[in-house]
Design an enzyme around this catalytic site. Sequence first.
Site, short mmCIF file in Angstrom:
data_model
loop_
_atom_site.label_atom_id
_atom_site.label_comp_id
_atom_site.label_asym_id
_atom_site.label_seq_id
_atom_site.Cartn_x
_atom_site.Cartn_y
_atom_site.Cartn_z
N SER A 114 0.81 -1.22 0.00
CA SER A 114 0.00 0.00 0.00
C SER A 114 0.84 1.27 0.00
O SER A 114 1.55 1.55 -0.95
CB SER A 114 -0.96 -0.01 1.19
OG SER A 114 -1.87 1.07 1.13
N HIS A 115 0.80 2.01 1.11
CA HIS A 115 1.46 3.31 1.19
C HIS A 115 2.88 3.20 1.74
O HIS A 115 3.53 4.23 1.96
CB HIS A 115 0.64 4.23 2.09
CG HIS A 115 0.35 3.64 3.44
ND1 HIS A 115 -0.51 2.58 3.62
CD2 HIS A 115 0.83 3.93 4.66
CE1 HIS A 115 -0.55 2.26 4.90
NE2 HIS A 115 0.26 3.06 5.55
N ASP A 286 -2.09 6.79 -3.32
CA ASP A 286 -1.00 6.01 -2.74
C ASP A 286 -0.54 4.90 -3.68
O ASP A 286 -0.99 4.81 -4.82
CB ASP A 286 -1.40 5.44 -1.38
CG ASP A 286 -2.42 4.31 -1.48
OD1 ASP A 286 -3.18 4.29 -2.47
OD2 ASP A 286 -2.45 3.45 -0.59
N ASP A 288 -0.97 1.63 -4.06
CA ASP A 288 -1.87 0.67 -4.70
C ASP A 288 -3.21 1.28 -5.12
O ASP A 288 -4.09 0.57 -5.58
CB ASP A 288 -2.11 -0.53 -3.79
CG ASP A 288 -2.89 -0.19 -2.52
OD1 ASP A 288 -2.72 0.94 -2.01
OD2 ASP A 288 -3.65 -1.04 -2.04
N ASP A 290 -5.67 2.92 -3.39
CA ASP A 290 -6.90 2.93 -2.60
C ASP A 290 -7.03 4.15 -1.68
O ASP A 290 -8.09 4.37 -1.09
CB ASP A 290 -7.06 1.63 -1.80
CG ASP A 290 -5.95 1.37 -0.79
OD1 ASP A 290 -5.01 2.21 -0.72
OD2 ASP A 290 -6.00 0.35 -0.10
N ARG A 291 -5.98 4.95 -1.56
CA ARG A 291 -6.04 6.15 -0.72
C ARG A 291 -5.99 7.41 -1.57
O ARG A 291 -5.46 7.39 -2.68
CB ARG A 291 -4.90 6.16 0.29
CG ARG A 291 -4.92 4.99 1.25
CD ARG A 291 -3.84 5.13 2.31
NE ARG A 291 -3.82 3.97 3.19
CZ ARG A 291 -3.46 3.98 4.46
NH1 ARG A 291 -3.06 5.13 5.00
NH2 ARG A 291 -3.47 2.90 5.19
N LYS A 387 -11.52 0.54 -0.50
CA LYS A 387 -11.46 1.99 -0.67
C LYS A 387 -10.87 2.29 -2.03
O LYS A 387 -10.17 1.45 -2.60
CB LYS A 387 -10.67 2.65 0.46
CG LYS A 387 -9.33 2.04 0.81
CD LYS A 387 -8.74 2.76 2.01
CE LYS A 387 -7.46 2.10 2.50
NZ LYS A 387 -7.70 0.96 3.41
#
Length: 560
Positions: A114-115, A286, A288, A290-291, A387
């Site tokens: 992710s982030h 981010d 991937d 999702d943010r 998300k």
Amino acid sequence: MSTTVVQTKIYDDQKPGTSGLRKSVKIFQQEHYTENFIQAILDALDDKLTGCTLVVGGDGRYYGKDAVSKIIKIAAANGVGKLIIGQNGILSTPAVSTIIRKYKTLGGIVLTASHNPGGPNADFGIKFNCENGGPAPDKVTNKIYDITKSLKFYKIASDINVDIEKIQSNNIKVDGRTFVVDIIDPVEDYVIFMKKIFDFDSIKKLLQGSAERPKFQILIDSLNGVTGPYVKRIFGVELGVDDASLIHSTPLEDFGGLHPDPNLTYAADLVNTVRNGTHDMGAAFDGDGDRNMIIGKKAFFVTPSDSLAVLAAHLRIIPYFQETGIKGYARSMPTGTAIDRVAKSVGAQCMEVPTGWKYFGNLMDIDRLSLCGEESFGTGSDHIREKDGIWACLAWLNIIAKLGKSIEDILKDHWIKYGRNFYTRYDYENCDATDANKVMAEVESKIQEASFISTKFDSGNKQYIVKYADNYSFKDPVDGSIATKQGLRILFEDGSRIIYRLSGTGSSGATIRLYVESYESDSSTFDKDAQVMLKPLVNIALELSKLQEYTGRNAPTVIT
């Protein structure tokens, strides 16, 4: 092709966290380590495994292509019928959920941290998404972990080599069975879906301008993460935004040295460019996808909690919700309560759940939830079970196009109607785990004392009286599962809150997250700086926890 059974060794550190298993790349590169976890995921599928279809893709970070190769070989050996894989191993997390749901697969394996930073000396991650398209719930991740603790071997078809750079369908005979590997355009299905959800014509007119309205200038930063190809297709091709306004849009294995976390600290280039330029909006995503972070003209910052509340207040503008209706709202426990006020005004339910998107999935699956979000820059709806950063950006643009107002004016109108929830989060990253646990123990020991309720805290010219305090737990209203120790909460009589959590998304050390919120109905305060308004509560939170004393940190790593 034929399969081989490989005797392995047990690793005792493969317990998935909030969003799968996240470790440093070097840990995943240990002999058998990645193979063990993939085998455990497949074993956890039991009798549904043989002949099933799974989706595979990730954020393009270092070690991703190696992991895809291992997944193909192990899936083939374990009787999986078909894999749908994004070209070059690329699929945003929202796209994985979209594809799982569209093609009704058994689930998907998502390769992302992710982030977290990427590269040979940084992080990698693997998580499993279930057939509803959402992250595996605790009962599934616990099952996977239990399997890793007793795994003696894994199966692999080592001779299989699939070119994942080429869009194609591969039919491979494995032990007499047909095994299919489809390499697909990672963007196409997602773009088709977004065009069904939003009014692209109105958004395009906004971004292109007209005789009645000047061109709305947007700057989008993909931080060299997975969203680059999606941004180029949606904003560049479909909506006509020029290439110069789409920055860092090539996925890189190390994110080009950037920290792919869309906040004021790690997306500073975007913030400074918007602050010093003429852009009406800035958005960052981010690693991937999702943010999201949304900022207005001159870098007017929209907190994730405020973003969620504004979307809730104007959700019916978006065509998708005109068709489906609004079934309810939800937020994670640490997320600001601004959305609660919107829900109350429209007579809708707003549920509070633990941090982790999987807790929203059950509510969506029984039609109790349309919009949800987390303060950690995550926003989404029931269109998928993850998300979705690009979705959030398009939602804002759809609303702006309809209202004809700036982001700042939309926020100020919202505060006038509902009041303002001043909100901030302090992140203390990579703390010593022992020190971090001392901080949490210090707070918990105090809030468990019977005398703590009604305690008065004075700071600056403010006084706060404790109304309630606990270590938050949650019973899922759908499956009855119980999540405990989800964060230490202190609620005050005026609606203010202090919350302490240890994050489960890092790969090493411990991250202490301190959340502080205060509600104000006096419009004369709305334009004041959040950090100034919240300073009295922040001081109380630091003194109560002895955080600086235990960790030696005089300042947080990130403030949002």
